[in-house]
Design a protein around this motif. Structure first.
Motif, mmCIF file in Angstrom:
data_model
loop_
_atom_site.group_PDB
_atom_site.id
_atom_site.type_symbol
_atom_site.label_atom_id
_atom_site.label_comp_id
_atom_site.label_asym_id
_atom_site.label_seq_id
_atom_site.Cartn_x
_atom_site.Cartn_y
_atom_site.Cartn_z
ATOM 1 N N GLU A 64 39.194 46.751 36.426
ATOM 2 C CA GLU A 64 39.721 47.951 35.611
ATOM 3 C C GLU A 64 40.916 47.469 34.754
ATOM 4 O OE1 GLU A 64 38.744 51.062 36.017
ATOM 5 O OE2 GLU A 64 37.421 50.934 37.593
ATOM 6 N N GLU A 65 40.636 46.468 34.140
ATOM 7 C CA GLU A 65 41.577 45.684 33.153
ATOM 8 C C GLU A 65 42.180 46.767 32.139
ATOM 9 O OE1 GLU A 65 40.301 41.866 31.660
ATOM 10 O OE2 GLU A 65 39.014 43.048 30.224
ATOM 11 N N SER A 93 37.793 41.848 41.540
ATOM 12 C CA SER A 93 37.658 41.931 40.102
ATOM 13 C C SER A 93 37.448 40.732 39.624
ATOM 14 C CB SER A 93 38.918 42.632 39.505
ATOM 15 O OG SER A 93 38.965 43.833 39.868
ATOM 16 N N THR A 94 36.387 40.568 38.656
ATOM 17 C CA THR A 94 36.247 39.402 37.789
ATOM 18 C C THR A 94 36.577 39.249 36.443
ATOM 19 O OG1 THR A 94 33.967 40.378 37.155
ATOM 20 C CG2 THR A 94 34.027 38.900 39.234
ATOM 21 N N ASP A 95 37.428 40.439 36.177
ATOM 22 C CA ASP A 95 38.041 40.503 34.690
ATOM 23 C C ASP A 95 39.589 40.232 34.923
ATOM 24 O OD1 ASP A 95 39.214 42.840 35.996
ATOM 25 O OD2 ASP A 95 38.528 44.079 34.471
ATOM 26 N N LYS A 96 40.395 40.572 34.146
ATOM 27 C CA LYS A 96 41.887 40.353 34.323
ATOM 28 C C LYS A 96 42.812 41.292 35.178
ATOM 29 C CE LYS A 96 41.797 37.830 29.786
ATOM 30 N NZ LYS A 96 42.184 37.796 28.556
ATOM 31 N N LYS A 149 45.427 39.540 37.316
ATOM 32 C CA LYS A 149 46.570 39.078 36.502
ATOM 33 C C LYS A 149 47.119 40.170 35.971
ATOM 34 C CE LYS A 149 47.173 36.271 32.482
ATOM 35 N NZ LYS A 149 46.953 35.683 31.337
ATOM 36 N N ILE A 150 46.807 41.342 35.373
ATOM 37 C CA ILE A 150 47.555 42.233 34.885
ATOM 38 C C ILE A 150 48.706 43.098 36.100
ATOM 39 C CG2 ILE A 150 47.433 44.803 33.937
ATOM 40 C CD1 ILE A 150 44.931 43.554 32.426
ATOM 41 N N LEU A 151 47.903 43.142 37.256
ATOM 42 C CA LEU A 151 48.609 43.936 38.331
ATOM 43 C C LEU A 151 49.829 42.870 38.490
ATOM 44 C CD1 LEU A 151 45.764 44.795 40.753
ATOM 45 C CD2 LEU A 151 47.440 46.424 39.385
ATOM 46 N N MET A 152 49.768 41.506 38.584
ATOM 47 C CA MET A 152 50.692 40.679 39.025
ATOM 48 C C MET A 152 51.849 40.551 37.836
ATOM 49 S SD MET A 152 50.055 39.573 41.804
ATOM 50 C CE MET A 152 51.169 38.294 42.196
#
Length: 94
Positions: A17-18, A45-48, A51-54
């Protein structure tokens, strides 16, 4: 958290859901009702998404983050977010 007002927990299961995850969480946090938290489980997830959440919410006390290393499915991710939540009332974000 606001005293004397019940806590509302928004429950989110996220998979790839990036493009939308920040808008979804911000929508939950920006409610006119002040006593809310957001519990998110990244379902492998295999997208970002993770990373975005963090980057955006790791240090936000109103956002609870968890992650499955591999995809386990929406139901297990929802249940995990629910387990991690603290609210008296639950709002499921689909």
């Amino acid at each position: 958290m606001t005293k004397n007002k019940p806590l509302i927990s928004f429950i989110i299961a996220a998979y790839n859901e990036e493009k939308f995850i920040v808008d979804c969480i911000e929508s939950c946090l920006n409610q006119t009702y002040p006593n809310v938290e957001v519990s998110v489980t990244d379902d492998g997830s295999t997208d970002k998404t993770w990373k975005i959440l963090m980057e955006n919410y790791q240090n936000n006390s109103r956002v609870i983050l968890d992650r499955f290393e591999t995809n386990k499915g929406k139901v297990l991710a929802i249940n995990n977010s629910y387990k991690n939540s603290n609210g008296e009332y639950i709002a499921l974000m689909c």
